[in-house]
Structure formats: C-alpha cells, structure tokens
Design a protein around this motif. Structure first.
Motif, PDB file in Angstrom:
ATOM      1  N   LEU A 147     -12.047  17.389   4.049  1.00 50.48           N
ATOM      2  CA  LEU A 147     -12.538  16.188   3.688  1.00 50.48           C
ATOM      3  C   LEU A 147     -12.399  15.272   5.157  1.00 50.48           C
ATOM      4  O   LEU A 147     -13.362  14.550   5.205  1.00 50.48           O
ATOM      5  CB  LEU A 147     -11.520  15.349   2.767  1.00 50.48           C
ATOM      6  N   ASP A 148     -11.462  15.223   6.069  1.00 46.05           N
ATOM      7  CA  ASP A 148     -11.407  14.609   7.011  1.00 46.05           C
ATOM      8  C   ASP A 148     -12.359  15.122   8.391  1.00 46.05           C
ATOM      9  O   ASP A 148     -13.055  14.100   8.744  1.00 46.05           O
ATOM     10  CB  ASP A 148      -9.871  14.528   7.445  1.00 46.05           C
ATOM     11  N   HIS A 149     -12.566  16.155   8.514  1.00 45.50           N
ATOM     12  CA  HIS A 149     -13.351  16.837   9.559  1.00 45.50           C
ATOM     13  C   HIS A 149     -14.782  17.086   9.004  1.00 45.50           C
ATOM     14  O   HIS A 149     -15.620  17.390  10.056  1.00 45.50           O
ATOM     15  CB  HIS A 149     -12.680  18.144  10.247  1.00 45.50           C
ATOM     16  N   GLN A 150     -15.060  17.424   7.840  1.00 48.53           N
ATOM     17  CA  GLN A 150     -16.453  17.766   7.562  1.00 48.53           C
ATOM     18  C   GLN A 150     -17.219  16.783   6.619  1.00 48.53           C
ATOM     19  O   GLN A 150     -18.203  16.193   7.172  1.00 48.53           O
ATOM     20  CB  GLN A 150     -16.696  19.088   6.693  1.00 48.53           C
ATOM     21  N   VAL A 151     -16.642  16.499   5.678  1.00 48.26           N
ATOM     22  CA  VAL A 151     -17.189  15.761   4.532  1.00 48.26           C
ATOM     23  C   VAL A 151     -17.269  14.169   5.233  1.00 48.26           C
ATOM     24  O   VAL A 151     -18.245  13.528   4.965  1.00 48.26           O
ATOM     25  CB  VAL A 151     -16.453  15.703   3.296  1.00 48.26           C
ATOM     26  N   ARG A 152     -16.175  13.675   5.710  1.00 42.36           N
ATOM     27  CA  ARG A 152     -16.370  12.321   6.013  1.00 42.36           C
ATOM     28  C   ARG A 152     -17.358  12.041   7.439  1.00 42.36           C
ATOM     29  O   ARG A 152     -17.927  11.097   7.268  1.00 42.36           O
ATOM     30  CB  ARG A 152     -14.843  11.884   6.613  1.00 42.36           C
ATOM     31  N   PRO A 153     -17.294  12.887   8.330  1.00 43.59           N
ATOM     32  CA  PRO A 153     -18.368  12.808   9.405  1.00 43.59           C
ATOM     33  C   PRO A 153     -19.789  13.036   8.778  1.00 43.59           C
ATOM     34  O   PRO A 153     -20.579  12.197   9.248  1.00 43.59           O
ATOM     35  CB  PRO A 153     -18.100  13.863  10.272  1.00 43.59           C
ATOM     36  N   THR A 154     -19.739  13.744   7.875  1.00 38.49           N
ATOM     37  CA  THR A 154     -21.290  14.039   7.313  1.00 38.49           C
ATOM     38  C   THR A 154     -21.614  12.860   6.359  1.00 38.49           C
ATOM     39  O   THR A 154     -22.832  12.149   6.633  1.00 38.49           O
ATOM     40  CB  THR A 154     -21.167  15.303   6.433  1.00 38.49           C
ATOM     41  N   LEU A 155     -20.823  12.164   5.918  1.00 37.30           N
ATOM     42  CA  LEU A 155     -20.847  11.068   4.991  1.00 37.30           C
ATOM     43  C   LEU A 155     -21.188   9.574   5.940  1.00 37.30           C
ATOM     44  O   LEU A 155     -22.227   8.899   5.638  1.00 37.30           O
ATOM     45  CB  LEU A 155     -19.848  10.709   4.019  1.00 37.30           C
ATOM     46  N   ILE A 156     -20.557   9.552   7.068  1.00 33.81           N
ATOM     47  CA  ILE A 156     -20.596   8.608   7.954  1.00 33.81           C
ATOM     48  C   ILE A 156     -22.180   8.782   8.621  1.00 33.81           C
ATOM     49  O   ILE A 156     -23.004   7.864   8.729  1.00 33.81           O
ATOM     50  CB  ILE A 156     -19.756   8.644   9.308  1.00 33.81           C
ATOM     51  N   ALA A 157     -22.577  10.087   8.992  1.00 33.57           N
ATOM     52  CA  ALA A 157     -23.784  10.263   9.430  1.00 33.57           C
ATOM     53  C   ALA A 157     -24.937  10.071   8.461  1.00 33.57           C
ATOM     54  O   ALA A 157     -25.976   9.390   8.676  1.00 33.57           O
ATOM     55  CB  ALA A 157     -23.977  11.634  10.174  1.00 33.57           C
ATOM     56  N   ALA A 158     -24.516  10.546   7.389  1.00 30.43           N
ATOM     57  CA  ALA A 158     -25.635  10.277   6.202  1.00 30.43           C
ATOM     58  C   ALA A 158     -25.913   8.749   5.901  1.00 30.43           C
ATOM     59  O   ALA A 158     -27.071   8.292   5.773  1.00 30.43           O
ATOM     60  CB  ALA A 158     -25.345  11.090   4.823  1.00 30.43           C
ATOM     61  N   ARG A 159     -24.880   7.749   5.912  1.00 28.74           N
ATOM     62  CA  ARG A 159     -25.215   6.367   5.809  1.00 28.74           C
ATOM     63  C   ARG A 159     -25.998   5.874   6.868  1.00 28.74           C
ATOM     64  O   ARG A 159     -26.856   5.093   6.777  1.00 28.74           O
ATOM     65  CB  ARG A 159     -23.851   5.891   5.611  1.00 28.74           C
ATOM     66  N   SER A 160     -25.510   6.195   8.096  1.00 28.71           N
ATOM     67  CA  SER A 160     -26.140   5.728   9.436  1.00 28.71           C
ATOM     68  C   SER A 160     -27.709   6.194   9.464  1.00 28.71           C
ATOM     69  O   SER A 160     -28.767   5.319   9.611  1.00 28.71           O
ATOM     70  CB  SER A 160     -25.610   6.488  10.549  1.00 28.71           C
ATOM     71  N   ASP A 161     -27.927   7.583   9.021  1.00 29.24           N
ATOM     72  CA  ASP A 161     -29.193   8.198   8.948  1.00 29.24           C
ATOM     73  C   ASP A 161     -29.983   7.279   7.849  1.00 29.24           C
ATOM     74  O   ASP A 161     -31.397   6.779   8.006  1.00 29.24           O
ATOM     75  CB  ASP A 161     -29.184   9.560   8.596  1.00 29.24           C
ATOM     76  N   TRP A 162     -29.399   7.159   6.429  1.00 27.94           N
ATOM     77  CA  TRP A 162     -30.095   6.608   5.488  1.00 27.94           C
ATOM     78  C   TRP A 162     -30.328   4.986   5.667  1.00 27.94           C
ATOM     79  O   TRP A 162     -31.729   4.738   5.591  1.00 27.94           O
ATOM     80  CB  TRP A 162     -29.303   6.465   4.192  1.00 27.94           C
ATOM     81  N   THR A 163     -29.526   4.392   6.329  1.00 26.46           N
ATOM     82  CA  THR A 163     -29.805   3.082   6.726  1.00 26.46           C
ATOM     83  C   THR A 163     -30.954   2.792   7.859  1.00 26.46           C
ATOM     84  O   THR A 163     -31.693   1.927   7.602  1.00 26.46           O
ATOM     85  CB  THR A 163     -28.455   2.304   7.331  1.00 26.46           C
ATOM     86  N   GLY A 164     -31.048   3.919   8.480  1.00 20.57           N
ATOM     87  CA  GLY A 164     -32.118   3.673   9.657  1.00 20.57           C
ATOM     88  C   GLY A 164     -33.477   4.089   8.963  1.00 20.57           C
ATOM     89  O   GLY A 164     -34.396   3.861   9.904  1.00 20.57           O
ATOM     90  N   HIS A 165     -33.651   4.994   8.070  1.00 23.65           N
ATOM     91  CA  HIS A 165     -34.805   5.269   7.550  1.00 23.65           C
ATOM     92  C   HIS A 165     -35.366   4.752   6.286  1.00 23.65           C
ATOM     93  O   HIS A 165     -36.393   4.783   5.905  1.00 23.65           O
ATOM     94  CB  HIS A 165     -34.690   6.849   7.604  1.00 23.65           C
ATOM     95  N   ARG A 166     -34.341   4.374   5.385  1.00 23.84           N
ATOM     96  CA  ARG A 166     -34.787   4.255   3.922  1.00 23.84           C
ATOM     97  C   ARG A 166     -35.792   2.964   4.041  1.00 23.84           C
ATOM     98  O   ARG A 166     -36.674   2.948   3.201  1.00 23.84           O
ATOM     99  CB  ARG A 166     -33.710   3.669   3.233  1.00 23.84           C
ATOM    100  N   SER A 167     -35.424   1.871   4.732  1.00 28.19           N
ATOM    101  CA  SER A 167     -36.553   0.641   4.646  1.00 28.19           C
ATOM    102  C   SER A 167     -37.714   0.890   5.086  1.00 28.19           C
ATOM    103  O   SER A 167     -38.814   0.272   4.687  1.00 28.19           O
ATOM    104  CB  SER A 167     -35.542  -0.699   5.095  1.00 28.19           C
ATOM    105  N   ARG A 168     -37.756   1.702   6.099  1.00 29.96           N
ATOM    106  CA  ARG A 168     -39.060   2.162   6.852  1.00 29.96           C
ATOM    107  C   ARG A 168     -40.030   2.973   6.041  1.00 29.96           C
ATOM    108  O   ARG A 168     -41.328   3.036   6.110  1.00 29.96           O
ATOM    109  CB  ARG A 168     -38.824   2.615   8.144  1.00 29.96           C
TER     110      ARG A 168
END
Length: 174
Positions: A147-168
């Motif tokens: 959870l700490d070393h795989q799921v959480r970093p993937t979630l952080i990256a997913a949210r960052s990626d989503w925020t950067g691409h969704r509105s465009r």
C-alpha cells in the motif's frame, strides 16, 4: 499462510519521482450520428472504454459506465467463517486494493482516482496462537508495504496525470 505474488511480478508504476514521458492516451466513443466524446485514458487503466457506432440515446449511459481501473492483489490468509461448511480455516484473499476513476460519476470524489480496499466478506481470524499471530503480522506488513510503496505512489501519479489531462481532453465534439 500463503502469500500472493511478489511486487516484482507487478508492472512498475509511474511515480512523480519516475515519470514516464509517453504521449497521452485517449479513449473515444463515437455515435452513429457522428457525435464523439473523447477523454484521457490513464496509463494505469487496465481497459480502454472506446466504442464506435453507439446509438446516440446510449451515449450518456456509456459515459456514466466508464471506469478506469487497476487492481492490486491483497494477501491470502487462512480465515474462518461460520458459514463455511468445511468448519476449518480456508485460504481467502483479503484487503485487495484497486485504484478507480469514474470521470462521469454523479458525485465529484470518484471523478478523480481513488483507492478502494475490499476487506473480505464475513470472515474472521480466530483462535490465533503466538506463532499464527506472528504470521498474520508479517502478512499485514507485506500488505502495508505494498500500500505504501506501490498503491500510494501510483495513486499520487494517477491524480497528477488525471488533473493534467482531464480538462484538456474530455468533452463532446461534433
């Protein structure tokens, strides 16, 4: 106690510290009348919701059904349930996790990537002796590390990626 495959068997997630510079993926849903909805398809998503020749009256339902999803294994533990006809502990996967994003959800929270944990039915861990308790603690540490070393970093990256691409990239075009 049985453990699930090691974390090395899973694909390495993109993280803020290790971004993979790839062109943005997109999904497309096109109706029979030419209306098109386009959105960001995250690298971590396990399926592409793209469709063509969708009847126009079904477009809203198809958009509402979009679920970007990736699953992380839980931990296999021997658990007891009074409903189990075998009357002894059996191996069950507990606490498996997923990251999900439903961009057209009615509520705002699932429109961004979120983590979900499935605990496991009505199962109990009962009558543990010190050795079994030690095995359980080790299994939970393995899951906590995942959870700490795989799921959480993937979630952080997913949210960052989503925020950067969704509105465009999301919208309906003709």
């Amino acid at each position: 106690m049985n453990a699930v495959p090691s974390s090395t068997a899973l694909p390495a997630p993109a993280t803020p510290q290790n971004p993979k510079l790839k062109p943005a993926r997109r999904w497309t849903i096109t109706t029979t009348t030419g209306d098109t909805a386009i959105g960001h398809l995250p690298d971590w998503a396990s399926t592409d919701p793209s469709e063509h020749d969708v009847p126009p009256h079904q477009l809203a339902a198809r958009l509402a059904d979009i679920n970007h999803h990736v699953r992380f294994p839980g931990q296999v533990l021997r658990v007891y349930s009074p409903a189990n006809s075998e009357r002894h502990p059996t191996p069950v996967e507990v606490l498996h996790t997923s990251i999900d994003c439903n961009p057209y959800a009615p509520d705002p929270e699932p429109r961004v990537p979120v983590a979900n944990l499935h605990l496991a039915g009505e199962y109990w861990l009962t009558d543990l002796d010190p050795e079994e308790l030690g095995h359980l603690a080790g299994s939970l540490r393995t899951l906590a590390d995942r959870l700490d070393h795989q799921v959480r970093p993937t979630l952080i990256a997913a949210r960052s990626d989503w925020t950067g691409h969704r509105s465009r990239t999301t919208g309906t075009h003709r």
